[in-house]
Write a protein that holds these residues in place. Structure first.
Motif, PDB file in Angstrom:
ATOM      1  N   ARG A 121      56.472 -14.358 -49.733  1.00  0.00           N
ATOM      2  CA  ARG A 121      55.694 -13.609 -50.720  1.00  0.00           C
ATOM      3  C   ARG A 121      54.612 -14.520 -51.300  1.00  0.00           C
ATOM      4  O   ARG A 121      54.746 -15.745 -51.308  1.00  0.00           O
ATOM      5  CB  ARG A 121      56.609 -13.086 -51.831  1.00  0.00           C
ATOM      6  N   THR A 122      53.544 -13.928 -51.796  1.00  0.00           N
ATOM      7  CA  THR A 122      52.433 -14.715 -52.337  1.00  0.00           C
ATOM      8  C   THR A 122      52.037 -14.214 -53.723  1.00  0.00           C
ATOM      9  O   THR A 122      52.097 -13.028 -54.019  1.00  0.00           O
ATOM     10  CB  THR A 122      51.197 -14.655 -51.423  1.00  0.00           C
ATOM     11  N   GLY A 123      51.640 -15.155 -54.558  1.00  0.00           N
ATOM     12  CA  GLY A 123      51.135 -14.834 -55.886  1.00  0.00           C
ATOM     13  C   GLY A 123      49.848 -15.593 -56.122  1.00  0.00           C
ATOM     14  O   GLY A 123      49.774 -16.801 -55.884  1.00  0.00           O
ATOM     15  N   THR A 124      48.813 -14.906 -56.587  1.00  0.00           N
ATOM     16  CA  THR A 124      47.497 -15.518 -56.762  1.00  0.00           C
ATOM     17  C   THR A 124      47.084 -15.482 -58.225  1.00  0.00           C
ATOM     18  O   THR A 124      47.112 -14.429 -58.866  1.00  0.00           O
ATOM     19  CB  THR A 124      46.429 -14.789 -55.915  1.00  0.00           C
ATOM     20  N   LEU A 125      46.695 -16.640 -58.721  1.00  0.00           N
ATOM     21  CA  LEU A 125      46.155 -16.770 -60.073  1.00  0.00           C
ATOM     22  C   LEU A 125      44.641 -16.901 -59.984  1.00  0.00           C
ATOM     23  O   LEU A 125      44.132 -17.786 -59.294  1.00  0.00           O
ATOM     24  CB  LEU A 125      46.736 -18.007 -60.764  1.00  0.00           C
ATOM     25  N   GLN A 126      43.935 -16.020 -60.667  1.00  0.00           N
ATOM     26  CA  GLN A 126      42.478 -16.100 -60.795  1.00  0.00           C
ATOM     27  C   GLN A 126      42.193 -16.584 -62.213  1.00  0.00           C
ATOM     28  O   GLN A 126      42.218 -15.812 -63.175  1.00  0.00           O
ATOM     29  CB  GLN A 126      41.848 -14.723 -60.563  1.00  0.00           C
ATOM     30  N   ALA A 127      41.981 -17.895 -62.359  1.00  0.00           N
ATOM     31  CA  ALA A 127      41.780 -18.507 -63.670  1.00  0.00           C
ATOM     32  C   ALA A 127      40.281 -18.542 -63.974  1.00  0.00           C
ATOM     33  O   ALA A 127      39.518 -19.252 -63.315  1.00  0.00           O
ATOM     34  CB  ALA A 127      42.356 -19.911 -63.685  1.00  0.00           C
ATOM     35  N   ILE A 128      39.863 -17.785 -64.983  1.00  0.00           N
ATOM     36  CA  ILE A 128      38.438 -17.631 -65.284  1.00  0.00           C
ATOM     37  C   ILE A 128      38.022 -18.675 -66.316  1.00  0.00           C
ATOM     38  O   ILE A 128      38.483 -18.667 -67.449  1.00  0.00           O
ATOM     39  CB  ILE A 128      38.152 -16.213 -65.824  1.00  0.00           C
ATOM     40  N   HIS A 129      37.139 -19.575 -65.917  1.00  0.00           N
ATOM     41  CA  HIS A 129      36.654 -20.624 -66.816  1.00  0.00           C
ATOM     42  C   HIS A 129      35.381 -20.207 -67.547  1.00  0.00           C
ATOM     43  O   HIS A 129      35.158 -20.592 -68.690  1.00  0.00           O
ATOM     44  CB  HIS A 129      36.384 -21.909 -66.039  1.00  0.00           C
ATOM     45  N   GLU A 130      34.537 -19.431 -66.898  1.00  0.00           N
ATOM     46  CA  GLU A 130      33.281 -18.983 -67.486  1.00  0.00           C
ATOM     47  C   GLU A 130      33.017 -17.540 -67.064  1.00  0.00           C
ATOM     48  O   GLU A 130      33.487 -17.088 -66.029  1.00  0.00           O
ATOM     49  CB  GLU A 130      32.113 -19.865 -67.015  1.00  0.00           C
ATOM     50  N   GLY A 131      32.230 -16.830 -67.878  1.00  0.00           N
ATOM     51  CA  GLY A 131      31.869 -15.464 -67.537  1.00  0.00           C
ATOM     52  C   GLY A 131      32.748 -14.444 -68.236  1.00  0.00           C
ATOM     53  O   GLY A 131      33.410 -14.743 -69.231  1.00  0.00           O
ATOM     54  N   ALA A 132      32.767 -13.228 -67.708  1.00  0.00           N
ATOM     55  CA  ALA A 132      33.526 -12.135 -68.318  1.00  0.00           C
ATOM     56  C   ALA A 132      35.016 -12.463 -68.330  1.00  0.00           C
ATOM     57  O   ALA A 132      35.563 -12.969 -67.346  1.00  0.00           O
ATOM     58  CB  ALA A 132      33.288 -10.842 -67.545  1.00  0.00           C
ATOM     59  N   MET A 133      35.660 -12.189 -69.470  1.00  0.00           N
ATOM     60  CA  MET A 133      37.067 -12.538 -69.641  1.00  0.00           C
ATOM     61  C   MET A 133      37.915 -11.291 -69.878  1.00  0.00           C
ATOM     62  O   MET A 133      37.558 -10.439 -70.696  1.00  0.00           O
ATOM     63  CB  MET A 133      37.241 -13.469 -70.845  1.00  0.00           C
ATOM     64  N   ALA A 134      39.030 -11.194 -69.190  1.00  0.00           N
ATOM     65  CA  ALA A 134      40.002 -10.117 -69.409  1.00  0.00           C
ATOM     66  C   ALA A 134      41.294 -10.527 -68.720  1.00  0.00           C
ATOM     67  O   ALA A 134      41.306 -11.391 -67.843  1.00  0.00           O
ATOM     68  CB  ALA A 134      39.497  -8.793 -68.846  1.00  0.00           C
TER      69      ALA A 134
END
Length: 361
Positions: A244-257
């Motif tokens: 199984r796979t899990g992906t984290l999209q960690a937003i450093h800049e730009g639109a945040m949600a």
């Protein structure tokens, strides 16, 4: 001499005025809580929910009675806010302010460790553990995975109950996604803000929130991670046992949600709502009452190992890093170590029938 009725009335009025200034008095069955760290909004928000019965999110059973402000003079987010939050909890909620961790641990039943950053945490926790008080550690647990392991090791050796978690673990929308199917998620994408705090691994501060959401749905069993990093975001893909796979999209800049997307056996489920601190604070009070943590040390350390392995992968230009490797390096006991990370993805055995048709076909 017996007091006159007028004097009695004045005494009652004065008592009422004092109560109004400092909040309602401590009830006999309320746990007495000490706070360490008044340089984060959590100190105000937690005290509001515990000390103000008129608040719609009031949580009975515990009350903040004392606090040590602390603060980090070399971190802007800390030094510019500690004075204001100290004034609020003191003047609005009647919390007694003291000058040390030891004083904040004296004559209380439990401790909220809320200091903004992780560098002082190990030394603070040594004092809390020495006092034998159950403690909730706000994020980040520590400045490094090594310190986090040492904190849990010391607490375990002293048999002091301790736990840490992000509030997103109990967001209604996150729990809805986590419980969407009876079978484990095949894959999950979790994205959210990941502001960087100086002196810390870059996911430890705000990145803990979308990371903990990811683990709330995926569960334990992450073996290894790979990471792609740009100035605006980091994408960390974890391989779990069973392929199984899990992906984290960690937003450093730009639109945040914040959002989760779960890929299951029968459906794809997207998070529809968020939440606030209230459900987590209920769990904290229950923990202080029962001494049973809702999140075990090994679970929390796996989350921090995921973030530490992601940091190491960044240093290796995106190379794969196992969680076991970073945990061993941090000095974790054998009982806390993840699997060796040698599991491989299985190729699909066949092309499934009955695939959904593209729209417009």
């Amino acid at each position: 001499m017996r007091p006159t009725r007028r004097l009695q009335a004045l005494c009652i009025l004065a008592s009422g005025c004092v109560a109004a200034l400092v909040g309602t008095p401590l009830m006999a069955d309320d746990l007495r809580i000490g706070i360490i760290g008044l340089d984060t909004s959590h100190s105000e928000q937690f005290t509001l929910r515990l000390n103000d019965p008129a608040n719609p999110n009031h949580i009975p059973g515990a009350r903040v009675v004392v606090a040590f402000p602390g603060g980090s003079p070399d971190i802007e987010e800390s030094k510019t806010r500690v004075e204001g939050f100290t004034a609020t909890v003191r003047d609005k909620f009647g919390v007694r302010i003291v000058g040390s961790v030891a004083e904040a641990c004296k004559d209380v039943d439990a401790v909220l460790l809320l200091s903004l950053e992780g560098r002082p945490r190990l030394e603070q926790m040594k004092q809390i553990i020495a006092a034998g008080k159950p403690v909730f550690m706000d994020k980040p647990v520590a400045v490094s995975l090594k310190d986090a392991v040492e904190i849990y090791r010391l607490a375990g050796a002293a048999q002091v109950p301790v736990f840490s978690a992000s509030a997103v673990r109990w967001y209604p929308g996150v729990l809805e996604v986590a419980n969407a199917e009876a079978t484990p998620a095949r894959s999950v994408i979790s994205y959210g803000p990941a502001h960087v705090l100086p002196h810390h691994p870059d996911l430890f501060f705000y990145g803990i929130h979308p990371t903990e959401a990811l683990f709330t749905v995926m569960g334990t069993g992450c073996l290894s991670v790979v990471r792609t990093t740009t100035a605006s975001e980091s994408v960390v893909t974890g391989l779990w046992a069973g392929g199984r796979t899990g992906t984290l999209q960690a937003i450093h800049e730009g639109a945040m949600a914040y959002k989760l997307i779960r890929f299951g056996d029968k459906q794809i489920t997207e998070q529809k709502s968020e939440g606030d601190y209230t459900p987590m604070l209920r769990e904290i009070v229950k923990f202080f009452q029962t001494k049973q943590p809702p999140v075990l040390p090994k679970q929390t350390l796996e989350i921090y190992a995921f973030m530490a392995a992601a940091e190491e992968s960044k240093h290796r230009d995106g190379g794969r890093v196992t969680l076991r490797e970073v945990m061993v390096k941090a000095g974790a006991p054998e009982a806390w170590l993840p699997e060796d990370g040698k599991a491989k993805h299985e190729m699909p055995k066949s092309v499934p029938k009955g695939l959904p048709k593209p729209s417009g076909s």
